[in-house]
Enzyme design. Structure first.
Site, PDB file in Angstrom:
ATOM      1  N   LYS A  12      -1.908  -7.092   4.045  1.00  0.00           N
ATOM      2  CA  LYS A  12      -0.682  -6.304   4.187  1.00  0.00           C
ATOM      3  C   LYS A  12      -0.210  -6.261   5.646  1.00  0.00           C
ATOM      4  CE  LYS A  12       0.452  -4.586   0.022  1.00  0.00           C
ATOM      5  NZ  LYS A  12       1.808  -4.569  -0.560  1.00  0.00           N
ATOM      6  N   THR A  28       1.831  -0.228   3.879  1.00  0.00           N
ATOM      7  CA  THR A  28       0.867   0.783   3.439  1.00  0.00           C
ATOM      8  C   THR A  28       0.181   1.500   4.597  1.00  0.00           C
ATOM      9  OG1 THR A  28      -1.326   1.013   2.441  1.00  0.00           O
ATOM     10  CG2 THR A  28      -0.725  -1.182   3.147  1.00  0.00           C
TER      11      THR A  28
END
Ligand code: NDP
Ligand code: GDR
Length: 374
Positions: A160, A132
């Site tokens: 992430k 992301t």
């Protein structure tokens, strides 16, 4: 026939990717969570009855927090491609549930990679990780590209970050075909209702139809690079079809503010808005109405206010991606602009709002369709 395993198949991207892979002739396996209500509305239209021979969509109960379950599914399916899209994907929620977010988003990724390695599937199974733009967080360079340093700003982004690096690590350590798509924000009519774009298109459509009075928002000066989920899942597949696994930034290269998205949505509803006031006292007022799509509104109505509860403990103020590598190496370019996407989202949300009005007028309850039975 190629086999794909998708975590997060019931989510926005999972549903578009499942459609895309079925069209390509894949057998598609999806992991869905057990919930007390049906949670398959985004994939009901591609449901295939498992009792009928030749069905190519197969669902498995599972959870990214459950190692033995993931390993068993991986062993049963022996997929050619794994798309790890499952996640606690809401940035603001990750501040409320940081440990759960880390378990699912970070360790969940490790669990899948370990299952591939442990089962001896490293030579067969290709792995896509849903990374992301939130990794860039406090941006170090604009626009952001594959080499821009990361500075995550939320428990979600930190989780992430682990998932990004463990994917790189399994590629380097074990020769796994594993890659990261560093995707900037992408939306669609299937976007979750609490992400900012959908909150706006759905909220203003409801207000225009008299189902709601006012929309409460956080930082409307945030800047994002918004694309359409359909364009982005195509790229997820393309990344797994190359000779060599690599990481790619996927973005449009254009940036707009949340405030601009509000204007576009209002415009699609035939409303002209005027912002007044400053900071927490800022409001959006109806200045003119140019169509019959907003029968519940009159000039002067306040339709949007700022609510501090939607501000985050640490904000990502600005994101803008540079998709040059994807364009040059994979010939990928997005087809749908942010403005067109906004109009499509408003059309869908307006249809739903009108249906609700009709049902309300006739005092009927909404039926809850779900074709996927267990
Ligand atoms: P959604 O929130 O729409 O979907 C998330 C999916 O993950 C849902 O299917 C959800 O299941 C599932 N899920 C959540 N928790 C678990 C769990 N513990 N175990 C198994 N599955 C779980 O996300 P998007 O489709 O928008 O995004 C897909 C992925 O891409 C996510 O990993 C997200 O973080 C990442 N990403 C998204 C971007 C975007 O702009 N959309 C940009 C960059 C990255 P359920 O339906 O039951 O809730
Ligand atoms: P983001 O998306 O945090 O970028 O993560 P979101 O749509 O939630 O927020 C975008 C920006 O809008 C601001 N904002 C609001 N956001 C929400 N949700 N609700 C509001 O009322 C509101 N008001 C202003 C936010 O502060 C933010 O700056 C999404 C997710 O899909 C992640 O999973 C993904 O990794 C990233 O996009 C790329």
């Amino acid at each position: 026939m190629k086999k794909a395993l998708i975590t997060g198949i019931t989510g926005q991207d999972g549903s578009y990717l499942a459609e895309f892979l079925l069209d390509k002739g894949y057998e598609v396996h999806g992991i869905k969570r057990r919930a007390s209500n049906f949670n398959t509305s985004r994939i009901d239209h591609i449901f295939q009855d498992p009792h009928i021979e030749g069905s190519r969509l197969k669902l498995h109960y599972g959870d990214l927090a459950d190692t033995s379950n993931l390993t068993r599914i991986m062993a049963e399916v022996e997929p050619d491609e794994v798309y790890n899209l499952g996640a606690q994907s809401h940035v603001a929620v990750s501040f409320e549930s940081p440990e759960y977010t880390a378990d699912v988003d970070a360790i969940g990724t490790l669990r899948l990679l370990e299952a591939i390695r442990f089962l001896g599937l490293s030579d067969r199974t290709r792995f896509y990780q849903a990374s992301t733009s939130e990794l860039y967080g406090l941006v170090q360079e604009t626009p952001q590209r594959e080499t821009t340093p990361f500075h995550p700003r939320s428990p979600y982004a930190v989780a992430k970050l682990y998932a990004y690096w463990i994917t790189v690590n399994y590629r380097e350590a074990y020769g796994l075909y594993a890659c990261n798509g560093i995707l900037f924000n992408h939306e669609s009519p299937r976007r979750g209702e609490t992400f900012v774009t959908r909150k706006i298109t759905r909220g203003l459509s409801n207000i225009a139809q008299g189902l709601d009075k006012c929309l409460y928002m956080g930082n409307i000066d945030a800047l994002r690079d918004w694309g359409h989920a359909k364009d982005y899942v195509r790229m997820q597949w393309m990344m797994l079809q190359q000779d060599k696994p690599e990481d790619y930034v996927i973005a449009t290269g254009q940036q707009f503010s949340v405030r601009e998205f509000i204007y576009w949505s209002a415009e699609a509803l035939g409303i002209k808005l005027r912002f007044e006031g400053q900071g927490l006292d800022e409001v959006a007022i109806v200045e003119a109405i140019t169509s019959d799509r907003a029968p519940a509104l009159t000039v002067g109505d306040v339709v949007l206010r700022i609510d501090p509860r939607y501000f985050r403990p640490a904000e990502v103020e600005t994101l803008l991606g540079d998709p040059t590598k994807a364009k040059e190496q994979l010939n990928w370019l997005p087809d749908i602009t942010a403005q067109d996407m906004c109009r499509e989202m408003v059309e869908e949300d307006l249809k739903t709002a009108r249906r609700h009005v009709l049902l309300k007028e006739h005092q009927l309850d909404l039926p809850v369709p779900s074709e996927i039975q267990d």
